[in-house]
Design an enzyme around this catalytic site. Structure first.
Site: not given
Length: 74
Positions: A1-2
């Site tokens: 993430m991300p």
């Protein structure tokens, strides 16, 4: 993430260009999301101009305007 997925018209990037792009994007994402650079992944996805409207513009831009933080002007 991300994870960042950049859809674009086909373009040949050198290894150095890809590296600089990944470094620049990673820098921006780590600052704004407050994550380490190890958490960021970046993908480049070439899309032929002939199918851009049906595969990107329609479903992802006009079809999901609530997700856009910058709208195109074309």
């Amino acid at each position: 993430m991300p994870h960042i997925n950049i859809k674009h018209f086909p373009k040949d990037f050198t290894g150095e260009e890809r590296e600089r792009l990944a470094e620049s994007l990673t820098d921006v994402i780590t600052r704004h999301f407050g994550v380490s650079e190890d958490a960021v992944s970046v993908a480049l996805e070439p899309v032929e101009q002939a199918v851009w409207n049906e595969t990107v513009h329609g479903p992802e831009i006009t079809g999901r305007p609530h997700l856009l933080i910058k709208h195109p002007n074309y």
